[in-house]
Design an enzyme around this catalytic site. Structure first.
Site, mmCIF file in Angstrom:
data_model
loop_
_atom_site.group_PDB
_atom_site.id
_atom_site.type_symbol
_atom_site.label_atom_id
_atom_site.label_comp_id
_atom_site.label_asym_id
_atom_site.label_seq_id
_atom_site.Cartn_x
_atom_site.Cartn_y
_atom_site.Cartn_z
ATOM 1 N N HIS A 193 38.873 94.387 -49.897
ATOM 2 C CA HIS A 193 39.188 93.905 -48.549
ATOM 3 C C HIS A 193 39.565 92.422 -48.477
ATOM 4 C CE1 HIS A 193 34.950 92.475 -48.160
ATOM 5 N NE2 HIS A 193 35.469 91.639 -47.282
ATOM 6 N N GLU B 185 43.893 88.478 -48.665
ATOM 7 C CA GLU B 185 43.678 87.233 -47.934
ATOM 8 C C GLU B 185 43.367 86.068 -48.879
ATOM 9 O OE1 GLU B 185 41.589 86.949 -44.203
ATOM 10 O OE2 GLU B 185 42.994 85.273 -44.343
ATOM 11 N N ASP B 186 42.524 86.309 -49.869
ATOM 12 C CA ASP B 186 41.964 85.197 -50.651
ATOM 13 C C ASP B 186 42.485 85.071 -52.080
ATOM 14 O OD1 ASP B 186 40.481 84.642 -48.458
ATOM 15 O OD2 ASP B 186 38.644 85.567 -49.187
ATOM 16 N N ASP C 82 5.409 97.091 -24.889
ATOM 17 C CA ASP C 82 5.357 97.802 -26.169
ATOM 18 C C ASP C 82 6.240 97.093 -27.187
ATOM 19 O OD1 ASP C 82 7.663 98.392 -24.860
ATOM 20 O OD2 ASP C 82 7.123 100.471 -24.486
ATOM 21 N N HIS D 216 30.377 89.779 -53.016
ATOM 22 C CA HIS D 216 30.554 90.066 -51.582
ATOM 23 C C HIS D 216 31.242 91.407 -51.323
ATOM 24 C CE1 HIS D 216 31.685 89.733 -47.402
ATOM 25 N NE2 HIS D 216 32.956 89.665 -47.719
ATOM 26 N N ASP E 287 31.540 93.996 -43.491
ATOM 27 C CA ASP E 287 31.915 92.670 -43.990
ATOM 28 C C ASP E 287 31.137 91.599 -43.225
ATOM 29 O OD1 ASP E 287 33.498 90.591 -45.198
ATOM 30 O OD2 ASP E 287 34.743 90.564 -43.380
HETATM 31 MN MN MN Z 1 34.875 89.643 -46.594
#
Ligand code: MN
Length: 709
Positions: free
Chosen positions: A72, A76-77, A260, A48, A139
């Protein structure tokens, strides 16, 4: 999946001085940090951030942005910290990673107030550095590309809505059209899978039927331009499914009626050549009217420049053509990202930032609501309006909310005592519908009370229940007062003593508790004064009916019949319709108690009502009785402007007669040699009948305008 060396090569291709070592370290750091984490697709999680970096490499962004993309999700993870990242990759990257992490943490919650607050935080966060927003969009784009792997339908829908409402408009706002289109199409496929499928299959069908539509048209356009000495790069594309769908929705047309579905880009060397190419195309093909736009001389707010036109092109295909220079083309596709490339190291004073800075200033000072509205595109929250108190507090209301809703949202006592409202500094009616960014100041007075009519102007439950509560009390007070008056008059007429202590004895026989209840029952007509006398003075014989008695039994009966069409009236009061607004069944109405004249029925929009704003006790909450007015006719007034020609009046009366209505009165006003105004009173069944007549009149060639009143 893009490989480590490919990523580095791609960056070095547009930035030969890129810090290769730092890129490699970020790659390894992120891969290790995410370890064995997996995506919903089953792929290693690290794919990712790598894909996100790949998207940003295609936009040729600087090394710090690419490294941030790789890192990034680590804070957070994973167990990685901002301090660690700052130590390893420097202040700039740490600042950017922190920005992206903060954006991810403010997932939008269902709570409305929080949503607005988060939106504000989102804007503040991204204005700290535009690159944070670019990374967030990349993202979101990769998450949308892989959204179909997510099992939970709820989550897919929620993420798609968010994309549609927040991220796609943001991408558009900074001119990243390619990303905006892709985000919208991916979200559209989730939110309206059937519509998406059907548009896709029709596009496929066209492709199979017509073979490659685009190529022969591109060739012919190229030829036509070259014959005139213009060298151009030409590319054709089908419009995105979502934009096709939206056009079908907006114009209410079928797929076949779409003018169109293919568009062509003609990219030339200079601005002068843009206009020359336009001239060549316009002389070679028939131009579709109303489609030409010159965004070169007046660029869009996001810096977009191009000439737009539509022609009946090669093989009679209706096509849209956009003509622009190479630089304009890159800005059109990449928006702010292209700008970034042209002016590396651009400061926050650059043009692209101006709207963000402006927005930040406005948010901070909460001044200039119009500007706020214009810049924020808060319309993305379609079902809500955001307004401010004079102190700058944000109040979120459902769309359609009025100043009354706002007053009750601030506090129920503010609502109950609301006398007026100043919107953006101007005095306005309290029923005014609020718009995004309005600054609303509620004026209050201790002596003011809610008016029954307010209930028609509110959309929030809080306002409605507060008003109802008050109106119930208010109605009761009216019944009590009326009941007391009736008791007094009847007793006096019968030459009996009016003694409240005595009257209270009727409470038990009436089946109520207090003296007030007795009056209320009399006032509401649930018990009669005759019953009261029978209870208090069983021996008493009724005196002969006198003229003073209110109400007379016969006239009460007659009034009752007159009033059948309307419910909510006070028994014993006569009723008539206001001559100022001529309400007809179907209009929202309100009753005004007029001293000595009974009740006058007005349309709730009637301006005359302003005069009674400070006497809420005279307002009656009335409504049309369904079905009861069918046999009755009501007078409605319409004003028209018509052409001054022989036969016009005859034509108009014929139309009205054909619609099965009678003209009661007709008056000419303001004649000029070309036009004159007519005011006509007609009798109609109800609002639908009236609207049908107005529609029929509007169809006439002789009629310029028709309005009620
Ligand atoms: Mn992400």
């Amino acid at each position: 999946m893009i490989r480590q060396y490919e990523l580095v090569e791609a960056v070095k291709a547009y930035d030969p001085n890129a810090d290769e070592d730092l890129l490699n370290r970020a790659y390894v750091f992120a891969m290790k940090a995410h370890g064995t984490q997996k995506r919903a697709s089953g792929d290693p999680y690290f794919t990712h951030p790598l894909e996100v970096a790949g998207i940003l490499v295609k936009m040729r962004l600087d090394v710090a942005t690419i490294i941030t993309a790789l890192l990034h999700d680590t804070v957070e993870d994973t167990i990685a910290t901002i301090e660690e990242i700052e130590k390893l990759f420097g202040k700039e990257v740490a600042f950017l990673v922190d920005g992206v992490t903060k954006l991810s943490q403010i997932e939008f919650q269902s709570d409305k107030a929080k949503q607005a607050e988060n939106f504000r935080k989102l804007l503040l966060a991204m204005s700290s550095d535009i690159r944070v927003l670019l990374i967030k969009l990349a993202d979101r784009l990769h998450n949308m590309r892989t959204l179909h792997f997510v099992k939970s339908e709820d989550k897919r829908i929620r993420v798609s809505q968010e994309t549609m409402e927040i991220y796609a408009p943001l991408a558009e706002r900074i001119g990243m059209h390619t990303i905006k289109d892709e985000l919208q199409d991916l979200a559209f496929a989730q939110l309206h899978p059937d519509a998406y499928e059907s548009i896709q299959s029709r596009l496929n069908f066209l492709r199979e039927q017509g073979g490659d539509l685009l190529k022969p048209i591109v060739e012919e356009l190229k030829e036509v331009l070259e014959e005139n000495g213009i060298k151009a790069f030409i590319a054709g594309r089908e419009k995105a499914p979502y934009s096709i769908w939206r056009k079908m929705q907006q114009k209410n047309i079928t797929f076949e009626q779409l003018p169109d579905i293919i568009a062509f880009r003609v990219v030339v060397e200079s601005i002068a050549e843009c206009y020359r190419a336009l001239g060549v195309i316009h002389s070679a093909y028939s131009v579709l009217p109303g489609r030409f736009k010159d965004y070169i001389s007046t660029p869009k707010q996001n810096n977009y420049q191009s000439l737009h036109t539509a022609v009946i092109g090669p093989n009679q295909h209706r096509i849209e053509i956009q003509i622009r220079t190479t630089e304009m083309d890159e800005i059109a596709e990449l928006g702010v990202a292209a700008h970034w490339q042209y002016k590396q190291g651009v400061t926050h004073d650059g043009h692209q930032y101006r709207w963000l800075r402006g927005l930040l200033d406005i948010l901070e000072s909460a001044e200039g609501p119009e500007e706020f509205l214009e810049h924020t595109k808060l319309e993305m929250f379609q079902d809500q309006v955001f307004c401010f108190t004079p102190k700058g507090d944000l109040i979120t209301l459902p769309r359609g909310a009025t100043a009354i809703d706002f007053a009750y949202a601030v506090h129920s006592s503010v609502g109950d005592h609301c006398t007026g409202v100043r919107i953006n500094g101007r005095m306005m009616p309290v029923r005014t519908e609020l718009e995004n960014g309005d600054q609303v100041e509620i004026l209050t007075s201790k002596s003011q009370h809610p008016s029954p009519t307010w209930e028609r102007f509110v959309v929030t439950g809080k306002a409605r229940s507060s008003i109802r509560k008050f109106v119930r009390q208010q109605m009761r007070q009216q019944f009590v007062d009326l009941g007391r008056t009736l008791a007094q008059k009847t007793l006096k007429q019968e030459h009996l003593e009016f003694n409240e202590k005595n009257i209270e004895h009727a409470a038990a026989p009436f089946g109520v508790k207090t003296l007030e209840d007795v009056y209320a029952y009399l006032g509401e007509g649930l018990k009669s004064t005759n019953e009261l006398i029978r209870i208090l003075y069983p021996e008493h014989k009724a005196a002969a009916p006198s003229k003073d008695e209110v109400p007379k039994p016969e006239s009460a009966k007659k009034i009752k019949e007159d009033a059948l069409a309307i419910s909510g009236l006070i028994p014993g009061l006569s009723v008539h319709f206001a001559g100022c607004c001529h309400p007809v069944p179907g209009d929202h109405i309100v009753g005004i108690v007029m001293t000595g004249k009974g009740v006058t029925i007005h349309a709730t929009e009637c301006d005359t009502l302003e005069r009674f704003m400070d006497t809420p006790e005279r307002w009656l909450d009335v409504s049309w009785n369904a079905g009861k007015h069918e046999k009755e006719r009501h007078v409605a007034r319409i004003s028209m402007v018509v052409v001054h020609q022989p036969g016009t009046v005859a034509a108009i009366t014929a139309i009205i007669a054909r619609e099965n209505a009678n003209i009661i009165n007709l008056q000419f006003k303001n004649r000029s040699p070309e036009f004159y105004e007519i005011s006509i009173d007609i009798d109609v069944n109800d609002i639908n009948h009236l609207m049908a007549i107005i529609a029929a009149l509007r169809m006439s060639q002789r009629v310029i305008s028709v309005e009620r009143g």
